[in-house]
Design an enzyme around this catalytic site. Structure first.
Site, PDB file in Angstrom:
ATOM      1  N   SER A  94       0.835  -1.211   0.000  1.00  0.00           N
ATOM      2  CA  SER A  94       0.000   0.000   0.000  1.00  0.00           C
ATOM      3  C   SER A  94       0.862   1.249   0.000  1.00  0.00           C
ATOM      4  O   SER A  94       1.937   1.277   0.606  1.00  0.00           O
ATOM      5  CB  SER A  94      -0.884   0.040   1.245  1.00  0.00           C
ATOM      6  OG  SER A  94      -1.572   1.284   1.321  1.00  0.00           O
ATOM      7  N   TYR A  97      -2.200  -0.570  10.232  1.00  0.00           N
ATOM      8  CA  TYR A  97      -2.414  -1.081   8.865  1.00  0.00           C
ATOM      9  C   TYR A  97      -1.199  -0.788   7.975  1.00  0.00           C
ATOM     10  O   TYR A  97      -0.649  -1.718   7.356  1.00  0.00           O
ATOM     11  CB  TYR A  97      -3.712  -0.506   8.274  1.00  0.00           C
ATOM     12  CG  TYR A  97      -3.806  -0.715   6.781  1.00  0.00           C
ATOM     13  CD1 TYR A  97      -3.922  -1.995   6.235  1.00  0.00           C
ATOM     14  CD2 TYR A  97      -3.735   0.375   5.895  1.00  0.00           C
ATOM     15  CE1 TYR A  97      -3.976  -2.190   4.854  1.00  0.00           C
ATOM     16  CE2 TYR A  97      -3.786   0.181   4.522  1.00  0.00           C
ATOM     17  CZ  TYR A  97      -3.899  -1.100   4.007  1.00  0.00           C
ATOM     18  OH  TYR A  97      -3.932  -1.292   2.648  1.00  0.00           O
TER      19      TYR A  97
HETATM   20  N1  LIG Z   1      -8.656  -0.154  -1.703  1.00  0.00           N
HETATM   21  C1  LIG Z   1      -7.599   0.592  -1.460  1.00  0.00           C
HETATM   22  O1  LIG Z   1      -7.656   1.834  -1.469  1.00  0.00           O
HETATM   23  C2  LIG Z   1      -6.268  -0.074  -1.195  1.00  0.00           C
HETATM   24  C3  LIG Z   1      -5.114   0.730  -1.176  1.00  0.00           C
HETATM   25  C4  LIG Z   1      -3.888   0.140  -0.938  1.00  0.00           C
HETATM   26  C5  LIG Z   1      -3.806  -1.233  -0.719  1.00  0.00           C
HETATM   27  N2  LIG Z   1      -4.938  -1.984  -0.735  1.00  0.00           N
HETATM   28  C6  LIG Z   1      -4.795  -3.433  -0.487  1.00  0.00           C
HETATM   29  O2  LIG Z   1      -5.381  -4.147  -1.566  1.00  0.00           O
HETATM   30  C7  LIG Z   1      -5.902  -5.397  -1.091  1.00  0.00           C
HETATM   31  C8  LIG Z   1      -7.357  -5.544  -1.525  1.00  0.00           C
HETATM   32  O3  LIG Z   1      -8.111  -4.468  -0.989  1.00  0.00           O
HETATM   33  P1  LIG Z   1      -9.605  -4.158  -1.478  1.00  0.00           P
HETATM   34  O4  LIG Z   1      -9.829  -2.712  -1.264  1.00  0.00           O
HETATM   35  O5  LIG Z   1      -9.849  -4.745  -2.801  1.00  0.00           O
HETATM   36  O6  LIG Z   1     -10.434  -4.943  -0.337  1.00  0.00           O
HETATM   37  P2  LIG Z   1     -11.912  -5.585  -0.328  1.00  0.00           P
HETATM   38  O7  LIG Z   1     -12.777  -5.051  -1.419  1.00  0.00           O
HETATM   39  O8  LIG Z   1     -12.382  -5.436   1.079  1.00  0.00           O
HETATM   40  O9  LIG Z   1     -11.602  -7.128  -0.624  1.00  0.00           O
HETATM   41  C9  LIG Z   1     -10.822  -7.860   0.280  1.00  0.00           C
HETATM   42  C10 LIG Z   1     -10.747  -9.298  -0.162  1.00  0.00           C
HETATM   43  O10 LIG Z   1      -9.943 -10.025   0.784  1.00  0.00           O
HETATM   44  C11 LIG Z   1     -10.694 -11.126   1.276  1.00  0.00           C
HETATM   45  N3  LIG Z   1     -10.338 -11.386   2.676  1.00  0.00           N
HETATM   46  C12 LIG Z   1     -10.218 -10.505   3.690  1.00  0.00           C
HETATM   47  N4  LIG Z   1      -9.881 -11.142   4.832  1.00  0.00           N
HETATM   48  C13 LIG Z   1      -9.806 -12.453   4.529  1.00  0.00           C
HETATM   49  C14 LIG Z   1      -9.522 -13.628   5.272  1.00  0.00           C
HETATM   50  N5  LIG Z   1      -9.290 -13.598   6.590  1.00  0.00           N
HETATM   51  N6  LIG Z   1      -9.522 -14.817   4.630  1.00  0.00           N
HETATM   52  C15 LIG Z   1      -9.795 -14.886   3.322  1.00  0.00           C
HETATM   53  N7  LIG Z   1     -10.074 -13.813   2.555  1.00  0.00           N
HETATM   54  C16 LIG Z   1     -10.090 -12.615   3.155  1.00  0.00           C
HETATM   55  C17 LIG Z   1     -12.156 -10.733   1.104  1.00  0.00           C
HETATM   56  O11 LIG Z   1     -12.957 -11.905   1.085  1.00  0.00           O
HETATM   57  P3  LIG Z   1     -14.569 -11.833   1.335  1.00  0.00           P
HETATM   58  O12 LIG Z   1     -15.140 -11.097   0.158  1.00  0.00           O
HETATM   59  O13 LIG Z   1     -15.040 -13.198   1.354  1.00  0.00           O
HETATM   60  O14 LIG Z   1     -14.754 -11.110   2.614  1.00  0.00           O
HETATM   61  C18 LIG Z   1     -12.098  -9.993  -0.218  1.00  0.00           C
HETATM   62  O15 LIG Z   1     -12.096 -10.897  -1.297  1.00  0.00           O
HETATM   63  C19 LIG Z   1      -5.706  -5.392   0.430  1.00  0.00           C
HETATM   64  O16 LIG Z   1      -4.530  -6.096   0.758  1.00  0.00           O
HETATM   65  C20 LIG Z   1      -5.551  -3.907   0.750  1.00  0.00           C
HETATM   66  O17 LIG Z   1      -4.813  -3.691   1.932  1.00  0.00           O
HETATM   67  C21 LIG Z   1      -6.170  -1.441  -0.952  1.00  0.00           C
END
Ligand SMILES: NC(=O)c1ccc[n+]([C@@H]2O[C@H](COP(=O)([O-])OP(=O)(O)OC[C@H]3O[C@@H](n4cnc5c(N)ncnc54)[C@H](OP(=O)(O)O)[C@@H]3O)[C@@H](O)[C@H]2O)c1
Length: 263
Positions: free
Chosen positions: A156, A169
């Site tokens: 991130s 985080y």
């Molecule tokens: N969005 C941003 O602005 C951003 C910025 C920088 C980095 N990131 C990183 O990008 C990645 C994805 O983020 P996102 O925004 O796409 O998140 P999201 O929409 O909340 O999706 C998260 C995914 O991870 C899965 N997950 C979470 N905890 C889990 C667990 N204990 N076991 C199995 N699966 C799990 C969820 O499964 P379920 O659907 O089944 O719950 C979902 O498929 C993360 O690592 C986040 O830190 C995001």
């Protein structure tokens, strides 16, 4: 909300033809886009999440677009044994050989340090650090034995800045940045390339309740707006492909310039 229907039309090619890929947390958001993009380039993708319903929907959408996807469900944070069992099941589903592992599943609870609930601390450390460690431990040795493999960690932009009320985080993502270079050093000489992509503020279901915050956060950055999940996915595909054959231990910032131009 990010959904298959909000993805741009993807052109298909064969740069990952014949390869297999596990994308953790691909039932939603950034992982969902990564699964689509890898499948559009010919990979057989394991779609994963905790929710079977969401993962099935993503896999069906990939199949509708002509790609190949299989679903494996599991809460990876539950225990190291659960993460290892997932790695085994996912390996079986794609025929016994994993070429690409994308450590994408992550959670991002925030709040003042003194108020962050103990359960959030435990879940952050487990999901964002221990799970990638468990999965690399389970899958990288076989890649190294074959002399080929790719691991991409999703970190991130926040790991590079100090933000009040958001301490742990970003620290977990800084740890994953370090694991990226450590694993590049450990497994690179055996033919396994380990790299990372650091997304900027990206609109996903995970932060759908914070659209105004993301807009404000990105307004002054060079791109001037939040990113799309597919922007991250294109960088992952590059790192997964042979075009990145000489790239080891790198983090690609796909953040609209928010870190570079931060004042
Ligand atoms: N969005 C941003 O602005 C951003 C910025 C920088 C980095 N990131 C990183 O990008 C990645 C994805 O983020 P996102 O925004 O796409 O998140 P999201 O929409 O909340 O999706 C998260 C995914 O991870 C899965 N997950 C979470 N905890 C889990 C667990 N204990 N076991 C199995 N699966 C799990 C969820 O499964 P379920 O659907 O089944 O719950 C979902 O498929 C993360 O690592 C986040 O830190 C995001």
């Amino acid at each position: 909300m990010t959904s298959s229907s909000s993805l741009p039309v993807l052109s298909h090619d064969d740069r990952l033809a014949g390869r297999t890929a596990i994308v953790t947390g691909s039932s939603s958001g950034i992982g969902e886009a990564i699964a689509h993009v890898l499948a559009a380039s010919g990979a057989h993708v394991v779609v994963h999440g905790r929710s079977a319903e969401r993962a099935d929907r993503v896999a069906a959408a990939i199949a509708e677009r002509g790609g190949r996807a299989s679903v494996v469900i599991g809460d990876l944070a539950e225990s190291p044994a659960a993460a290892r069992a997932f790695a085994e099941r996912a390996t079986d589903v794609v025929g016994g050989r994993v070429d690409i592992l994308v450590n994408n599943a992550g959670i991002f609870p925030t709040g003042p340090t003194a108020d962050l609930p103990d359960e959030d601390v435990t879940a952050l450390l487990a999901t964002n650090i221990r799970v990638p460690h468990d999965l690399v431990g389970a899958l990288a040795p076989a890649m190294a034995e074959r002399g080929v493999g790719v691991i991409v960690n999703i970190t991130s932009w926040m790991a590079n800045v100090g933000t009040p009320g958001v301490a742990l985080y970003p620290a977990t993502k800084a740890a994953l940045d370090h694991l990226t270079i450590a694993w590049a050093a450990e497994y690179g000489p055996s033919g396994v390339r380990v790299n990372a992509v650091a997304p900027g503020a990206t609109l996903t279901p995970g932060n759908a309740d914070a659209v105004a915050i993301l807009d404000a956060m990105t307004a002054g950055a060079p791109a001037g707006k939040p990113g799309r999940p597919v922007d991250i996915a294109f960088a992952v595909r590059y790192l997964a492909s042979d075009e990145a054959a000489y790239v080891h231990g790198a983090t690609i910032d796909v953040d609209g310039g928010i870190v570079a131009a931060r004042v």
